[in-house]
Motif scaffolding. Structure first.
Motif, mmCIF file in Angstrom:
data_model
loop_
_atom_site.group_PDB
_atom_site.id
_atom_site.type_symbol
_atom_site.label_atom_id
_atom_site.label_comp_id
_atom_site.label_asym_id
_atom_site.label_seq_id
_atom_site.Cartn_x
_atom_site.Cartn_y
_atom_site.Cartn_z
ATOM 1 N N PRO A 9 0.848 -1.197 0.000
ATOM 2 C CA PRO A 9 0.000 0.000 0.000
ATOM 3 C C PRO A 9 0.883 1.248 0.000
ATOM 4 C CG PRO A 9 0.104 -0.959 2.201
ATOM 5 C CD PRO A 9 0.824 -1.910 1.278
ATOM 6 N N THR A 10 0.317 2.378 -0.364
ATOM 7 C CA THR A 10 1.050 3.643 -0.198
ATOM 8 C C THR A 10 1.002 4.001 1.285
ATOM 9 O OG1 THR A 10 -0.937 4.964 -0.477
ATOM 10 C CG2 THR A 10 0.326 4.462 -2.478
ATOM 11 N N LYS A 11 1.794 4.989 1.661
ATOM 12 C CA LYS A 11 1.782 5.428 3.056
ATOM 13 C C LYS A 11 0.364 5.886 3.438
ATOM 14 C CE LYS A 11 5.678 7.643 4.194
ATOM 15 N NZ LYS A 11 6.602 8.764 4.453
ATOM 16 N N ALA A 12 -0.262 6.625 2.529
ATOM 17 C CA ALA A 12 -1.615 7.138 2.798
ATOM 18 C C ALA A 12 -2.609 5.988 2.973
ATOM 19 C CB ALA A 12 -2.068 8.053 1.668
ATOM 20 N N GLN A 13 -2.490 4.965 2.116
ATOM 21 C CA GLN A 13 -3.388 3.801 2.227
ATOM 22 C C GLN A 13 -3.159 3.056 3.545
ATOM 23 O OE1 GLN A 13 -2.183 1.911 -1.426
ATOM 24 N NE2 GLN A 13 -4.022 2.539 -2.527
ATOM 25 N N LEU A 14 -1.888 2.958 3.942
ATOM 26 C CA LEU A 14 -1.571 2.280 5.205
ATOM 27 C C LEU A 14 -2.187 3.039 6.382
ATOM 28 C CD1 LEU A 14 -0.039 0.015 6.731
ATOM 29 C CD2 LEU A 14 1.916 1.572 6.885
ATOM 30 N N MET A 15 -2.063 4.370 6.352
ATOM 31 C CA MET A 15 -2.643 5.180 7.436
ATOM 32 C C MET A 15 -4.154 4.961 7.520
ATOM 33 S SD MET A 15 -0.112 6.575 8.775
ATOM 34 C CE MET A 15 1.595 6.686 8.295
ATOM 35 N N LYS A 16 -4.779 4.869 6.349
ATOM 36 C CA LYS A 16 -6.227 4.674 6.322
ATOM 37 C C LYS A 16 -6.588 3.321 6.935
ATOM 38 C CE LYS A 16 -10.203 5.384 3.378
ATOM 39 N NZ LYS A 16 -10.820 4.975 2.147
ATOM 40 N N LYS A 17 -5.815 2.280 6.559
ATOM 41 C CA LYS A 17 -6.067 0.947 7.118
ATOM 42 C C LYS A 17 -5.870 0.935 8.633
ATOM 43 C CE LYS A 17 -4.807 -1.963 3.164
ATOM 44 N NZ LYS A 17 -3.889 -2.995 2.671
ATOM 45 N N LEU A 18 -4.962 1.765 9.100
ATOM 46 C CA LEU A 18 -4.650 1.795 10.529
ATOM 47 C C LEU A 18 -5.513 2.806 11.289
ATOM 48 C CD1 LEU A 18 -0.732 1.746 10.301
ATOM 49 C CD2 LEU A 18 -2.209 -0.160 10.942
ATOM 50 N N ASN A 19 -6.437 3.447 10.566
ATOM 51 C CA ASN A 19 -7.289 4.486 11.186
ATOM 52 C C ASN A 19 -6.472 5.606 11.817
ATOM 53 O OD1 ASN A 19 -9.764 3.467 10.531
ATOM 54 N ND2 ASN A 19 -10.002 2.306 12.418
ATOM 55 N N GLU A 20 -5.435 6.052 11.146
ATOM 56 C CA GLU A 20 -4.553 7.087 11.693
ATOM 57 C C GLU A 20 -4.407 8.242 10.711
ATOM 58 O OE1 GLU A 20 -2.975 7.288 14.546
ATOM 59 O OE2 GLU A 20 -2.969 5.247 15.353
ATOM 60 N N ASP A 21 -4.156 9.439 11.238
ATOM 61 C CA ASP A 21 -3.658 10.489 10.353
ATOM 62 C C ASP A 21 -2.141 10.503 10.538
ATOM 63 O OD1 ASP A 21 -2.804 12.408 12.459
ATOM 64 O OD2 ASP A 21 -4.962 12.511 12.852
ATOM 65 N N GLU A 22 -1.447 11.151 9.620
ATOM 66 C CA GLU A 22 0.013 11.022 9.611
ATOM 67 C C GLU A 22 0.656 11.567 10.896
ATOM 68 O OE1 GLU A 22 3.889 11.309 6.759
ATOM 69 O OE2 GLU A 22 1.910 11.597 5.901
ATOM 70 N N ALA A 23 0.130 12.666 11.406
ATOM 71 C CA ALA A 23 0.739 13.275 12.606
ATOM 72 C C ALA A 23 0.669 12.334 13.807
ATOM 73 C CB ALA A 23 0.030 14.589 12.930
ATOM 74 N N SER A 24 -0.516 11.753 14.062
ATOM 75 C CA SER A 24 -0.652 10.856 15.214
ATOM 76 C C SER A 24 0.134 9.562 14.971
ATOM 77 C CB SER A 24 -2.131 10.537 15.491
ATOM 78 O OG SER A 24 -2.681 9.769 14.439
ATOM 79 N N ALA A 25 0.138 9.098 13.715
ATOM 80 C CA ALA A 25 0.868 7.866 13.393
ATOM 81 C C ALA A 25 2.362 8.032 13.661
ATOM 82 C CB ALA A 25 0.636 7.476 11.929
ATOM 83 N N ARG A 26 2.891 9.176 13.292
ATOM 84 C CA ARG A 26 4.338 9.416 13.493
ATOM 85 C C ARG A 26 4.704 9.340 14.978
ATOM 86 N NH1 ARG A 26 6.931 11.314 8.919
ATOM 87 N NH2 ARG A 26 8.748 12.024 10.103
ATOM 88 N N ILE A 27 3.845 9.915 15.809
ATOM 89 C CA ILE A 27 4.112 9.904 17.253
ATOM 90 C C ILE A 27 4.114 8.464 17.775
ATOM 91 C CG2 ILE A 27 3.168 10.548 19.509
ATOM 92 C CD1 ILE A 27 2.065 13.108 18.046
ATOM 93 N N GLN A 28 3.100 7.686 17.379
ATOM 94 C CA GLN A 28 3.018 6.292 17.864
ATOM 95 C C GLN A 28 4.176 5.453 17.316
ATOM 96 O OE1 GLN A 28 1.112 5.818 20.267
ATOM 97 N NE2 GLN A 28 -0.276 7.541 20.034
ATOM 98 N N MET A 29 4.554 5.705 16.064
ATOM 99 C CA MET A 29 5.690 4.974 15.485
ATOM 100 C C MET A 29 6.974 5.274 16.260
ATOM 101 S SD MET A 29 5.131 5.116 11.341
ATOM 102 C CE MET A 29 3.726 4.305 10.584
ATOM 103 N N GLN A 30 7.158 6.550 16.612
ATOM 104 C CA GLN A 30 8.349 6.923 17.391
ATOM 105 C C GLN A 30 8.345 6.225 18.754
ATOM 106 O OE1 GLN A 30 7.708 11.101 17.027
ATOM 107 N NE2 GLN A 30 9.161 11.362 15.353
ATOM 108 N N HIS A 31 7.167 6.182 19.385
ATOM 109 C CA HIS A 31 7.056 5.495 20.678
ATOM 110 C C HIS A 31 7.422 4.018 20.532
ATOM 111 C CE1 HIS A 31 5.589 8.884 22.785
ATOM 112 N NE2 HIS A 31 4.329 8.843 22.392
ATOM 113 N N TYR A 32 6.895 3.382 19.476
ATOM 114 C CA TYR A 32 7.176 1.954 19.277
ATOM 115 C C TYR A 32 8.664 1.729 19.019
ATOM 116 C CZ TYR A 32 7.540 -2.698 17.305
ATOM 117 O OH TYR A 32 7.945 -3.995 17.066
ATOM 118 N N VAL A 33 9.258 2.558 18.167
ATOM 119 C CA VAL A 33 10.693 2.408 17.845
ATOM 120 C C VAL A 33 11.526 2.458 19.127
ATOM 121 C CG1 VAL A 33 12.678 3.546 16.749
ATOM 122 C CG2 VAL A 33 10.553 3.244 15.460
ATOM 123 N N ALA A 34 11.260 3.450 19.963
ATOM 124 C CA ALA A 34 12.041 3.614 21.195
ATOM 125 C C ALA A 34 11.807 2.445 22.159
ATOM 126 C CB ALA A 34 11.673 4.926 21.875
ATOM 127 N N ALA A 35 10.545 2.092 22.368
ATOM 128 C CA ALA A 35 10.222 1.047 23.351
ATOM 129 C C ALA A 35 10.663 -0.330 22.874
ATOM 130 C CB ALA A 35 8.718 1.054 23.632
#
Length: 205
Positions: free
Chosen positions: A158-184
């Motif tokens: 999928p494109t990044k936009a399609q992935l965000m849609k599948k994950l029910n996220e907008d890019e700003a909130s997704a970036r924050i959660q991705m950063q949290h996951y990467v660190a943890a």
């Protein structure tokens, strides 16, 4: 239940791994199998969202997380998982909990690298982030046939936009959660690597 399946997958992942990382960082408690396998189960839908390229990873990962969840009914901590298999002389046998733990850790690591690459990459394509994550984590352990199938599947990501849609996220909130996951997840992955290396089991098999 239809939509709750994908409700804030990234937030669930990030929150669960932040809890695991807190356990690791406190250094007072050993990581328990039950919360670990539960946190890992939140990652499973993400593989599904990536499509055919990671179908093999999804099937393999889901089965092995299931095995660890089952094991958690009788085994308290990850340390005991390894020690029992060492005693039983079955660490490297197919289906051993230790082998499955190593495979699950690899799945977590692949998602960590994928998120790092997504955060660092401009544009809407996931091909580069996914290819780099696969090459770094899985490719060294895969035969030619699987590597070829994955390479072909990368064109169906999928494109990044399609992935965000599948994950029910907008890019700003997704970036924050991705950063949290990467660190943890980095703390959790390091913890598991140390468990293997302290018992001289190696992590490249």
């Amino acid at each position: 239940m239809a939509n709750s399946e994908n409700e804030k997958i990234l937030r669930k992942m990030a929150d669960a791994f932040k809890e695991l990382a807190a356990t690791v960082n406190s250094q007072t408690a050993d990581m328990e199998v039950a919360p670990f396998s539960r946190a890992c189960s939140f990652v499973s839908p993400l593989f599904g969202c990536l499509g055919i390229a990671f179908k093999f990873a999804e099937m393999d990962y889901v089965a092995k997380v299931g095995d660890l969840a089952e094991a958690s009914k009788s085994i308290a901590t990850l340390k005991v998982v390894l020690d029992r298999d060492i005693e039983g002389n079955c660490v490297r046998k197919a289906g051993s909990h230790t082998r499955n733990l190593l495979r699950v850790k690899r799945g977590l690591d692949m998602v960590r690298v994928l998120f790092e690459q997504i955060l660092a990459t401009e544009g809407d394509s996931l091909k580069d982030p996914a290819s780099k994550a696969y090459a770094q984590v899985f490719a060294p352990h895969h035969g030619w046939a699987i590597r070829k199938a994955v390479a072909a599947g990368m064109y169906a990501l999928p494109t990044k936009a399609q992935l965000m849609k599948k994950l029910n996220e907008d890019e700003a909130s997704a970036r924050i959660q991705m950063q949290h996951y990467v660190a943890a997840s980095s703390s959790v992955i390091l913890y598991i690597d140390k468990l293997f290396l302290s018992r001289e089991l190696g992590i490249d098999w």
